[in-house]
Design a protein around this motif. Structure first.
Motif, PDB file in Angstrom:
ATOM      1  N   ARG A 124      -1.768  -7.915  -1.207  1.00 53.93           N
ATOM      2  CA  ARG A 124      -1.005  -7.744  -2.443  1.00 53.93           C
ATOM      3  C   ARG A 124      -1.392  -8.818  -3.459  1.00 53.93           C
ATOM      4  O   ARG A 124      -1.605  -8.526  -4.631  1.00 53.93           O
ATOM      5  CB  ARG A 124       0.496  -7.816  -2.163  1.00 53.93           C
ATOM      6  CG  ARG A 124       1.049  -6.563  -1.548  1.00 53.93           C
ATOM      7  CD  ARG A 124       2.508  -6.734  -1.148  1.00 53.93           C
ATOM      8  NE  ARG A 124       3.077  -5.428  -0.914  1.00 53.93           N
ATOM      9  CZ  ARG A 124       4.017  -4.860  -1.683  1.00 53.93           C
ATOM     10  NH1 ARG A 124       4.530  -5.514  -2.679  1.00 53.93           N
ATOM     11  NH2 ARG A 124       4.444  -3.655  -1.426  1.00 53.93           N
ATOM     12  N   SER A 184       7.602  -2.969  -5.221  1.00 51.73           N
ATOM     13  CA  SER A 184       7.800  -1.828  -4.321  1.00 51.73           C
ATOM     14  C   SER A 184       6.460  -1.337  -3.792  1.00 51.73           C
ATOM     15  O   SER A 184       5.405  -1.545  -4.413  1.00 51.73           O
ATOM     16  CB  SER A 184       8.502  -0.685  -5.055  1.00 51.73           C
ATOM     17  OG  SER A 184       7.600  -0.074  -5.975  1.00 51.73           O
ATOM     18  N   GLU A 185       6.506  -0.694  -2.654  1.00 50.04           N
ATOM     19  CA  GLU A 185       5.284  -0.149  -2.058  1.00 50.04           C
ATOM     20  C   GLU A 185       4.687   0.923  -2.966  1.00 50.04           C
ATOM     21  O   GLU A 185       3.460   1.016  -3.103  1.00 50.04           O
ATOM     22  CB  GLU A 185       5.575   0.414  -0.662  1.00 50.04           C
ATOM     23  CG  GLU A 185       4.341   0.824   0.096  1.00 50.04           C
ATOM     24  CD  GLU A 185       3.333  -0.299   0.332  1.00 50.04           C
ATOM     25  OE1 GLU A 185       2.131   0.014   0.393  1.00 50.04           O
ATOM     26  OE2 GLU A 185       3.722  -1.480   0.441  1.00 50.04           O
ATOM     27  N   GLU A 186       5.533   1.722  -3.600  1.00 56.73           N
ATOM     28  CA  GLU A 186       5.045   2.766  -4.504  1.00 56.73           C
ATOM     29  C   GLU A 186       4.244   2.170  -5.654  1.00 56.73           C
ATOM     30  O   GLU A 186       3.135   2.624  -5.959  1.00 56.73           O
ATOM     31  CB  GLU A 186       6.227   3.575  -5.066  1.00 56.73           C
ATOM     32  CG  GLU A 186       5.808   4.632  -6.057  1.00 56.73           C
ATOM     33  CD  GLU A 186       6.987   5.344  -6.715  1.00 56.73           C
ATOM     34  OE1 GLU A 186       6.718   6.186  -7.591  1.00 56.73           O
ATOM     35  OE2 GLU A 186       8.151   5.060  -6.373  1.00 56.73           O
ATOM     36  N   ARG A 195      -0.738  -8.247   4.780  1.00 58.08           N
ATOM     37  CA  ARG A 195      -0.013  -7.448   3.790  1.00 58.08           C
ATOM     38  C   ARG A 195       0.221  -8.257   2.513  1.00 58.08           C
ATOM     39  O   ARG A 195      -0.065  -7.798   1.407  1.00 58.08           O
ATOM     40  CB  ARG A 195       1.324  -6.990   4.363  1.00 58.08           C
ATOM     41  CG  ARG A 195       2.172  -6.202   3.398  1.00 58.08           C
ATOM     42  CD  ARG A 195       3.575  -5.902   3.994  1.00 58.08           C
ATOM     43  NE  ARG A 195       4.483  -5.513   2.963  1.00 58.08           N
ATOM     44  CZ  ARG A 195       5.156  -6.347   2.164  1.00 58.08           C
ATOM     45  NH1 ARG A 195       5.015  -7.650   2.298  1.00 58.08           N
ATOM     46  NH2 ARG A 195       5.964  -5.900   1.231  1.00 58.08           N
ATOM     47  N   PHE A 220       2.851  -0.792  -5.796  1.00 58.51           N
ATOM     48  CA  PHE A 220       1.644  -1.431  -5.285  1.00 58.51           C
ATOM     49  C   PHE A 220       0.555  -0.400  -5.006  1.00 58.51           C
ATOM     50  O   PHE A 220      -0.612  -0.613  -5.346  1.00 58.51           O
ATOM     51  CB  PHE A 220       1.941  -2.262  -4.036  1.00 58.51           C
ATOM     52  CG  PHE A 220       0.709  -2.902  -3.479  1.00 58.51           C
ATOM     53  CD1 PHE A 220       0.075  -3.919  -4.163  1.00 58.51           C
ATOM     54  CD2 PHE A 220       0.167  -2.460  -2.281  1.00 58.51           C
ATOM     55  CE1 PHE A 220      -1.089  -4.498  -3.665  1.00 58.51           C
ATOM     56  CE2 PHE A 220      -0.986  -3.038  -1.777  1.00 58.51           C
ATOM     57  CZ  PHE A 220      -1.617  -4.056  -2.464  1.00 58.51           C
ATOM     58  N   GLN A 221       0.910   0.715  -4.404  1.00 60.74           N
ATOM     59  CA  GLN A 221      -0.068   1.771  -4.117  1.00 60.74           C
ATOM     60  C   GLN A 221      -0.694   2.285  -5.413  1.00 60.74           C
ATOM     61  O   GLN A 221      -1.906   2.536  -5.477  1.00 60.74           O
ATOM     62  CB  GLN A 221       0.588   2.920  -3.342  1.00 60.74           C
ATOM     63  CG  GLN A 221       1.017   2.559  -1.937  1.00 60.74           C
ATOM     64  CD  GLN A 221      -0.148   2.206  -1.042  1.00 60.74           C
ATOM     65  OE1 GLN A 221      -1.212   2.803  -1.124  1.00 60.74           O
ATOM     66  NE2 GLN A 221       0.051   1.217  -0.192  1.00 60.74           N
TER      67      GLN A 221
END
Length: 122
Positions: free
Chosen positions: A77, A107-109, A73, A111-112
């Protein structure tokens, strides 16, 4: 257990070293990260106690399933953010250094969205 930034850095280092070598030892991690051997030994003990790594009799360090997932993970990133920064014109060295600073707190958002953006540019 919550994995903090330093723990993520250690796991990422183990993954990177494993990709380069067969065996990973504390001294390899110390050399890669520029930390003292005693600091690395303390960190490895904590990671082992929390189930992220195992250590064999020859002090070979291995990632557990949860350690592997966390390392992948963070490393994903790191690579993605580094690539995006370089696309923006940042030098490779600075992009990699800055990615290390950002990869843990993003944040995951966000990064996506970065991943989608990069995919759209390929």
């Amino acid at each position: 257990m919550i994995l903090h930034e330093s723990g993520e850095d250690y796991l990422e280092a183990i993954l990177v070293l494993r990709e380069k070598n067969q065996d990973v030892h504390s001294i390899d991690i110390a050399n890669l990260l520029g930390y003292s051997k005693p600091s690395v030994s303390i960190a490895m003990k904590k990671l082992r106690e929390n189930g992220y790594i195992t250590m064999e009799d020859n002090n070979h360090i291995m990632l557990t399933e949860s350690g592997e997932a966390a390392a992948i993970r963070v490393y994903t990133r790191h690579k993605t953010i580094t690539e995006l920064f370089q696309m923006m014109g940042v030098s490779a060295e600075t992009a990699a250094e800055d990615a290390c600073k950002v990869e843990h707190d993003l944040s995951e958002e966000t990064f996506q969205c970065m991943q989608k953006y990069l995919e759209s540019k390929k």
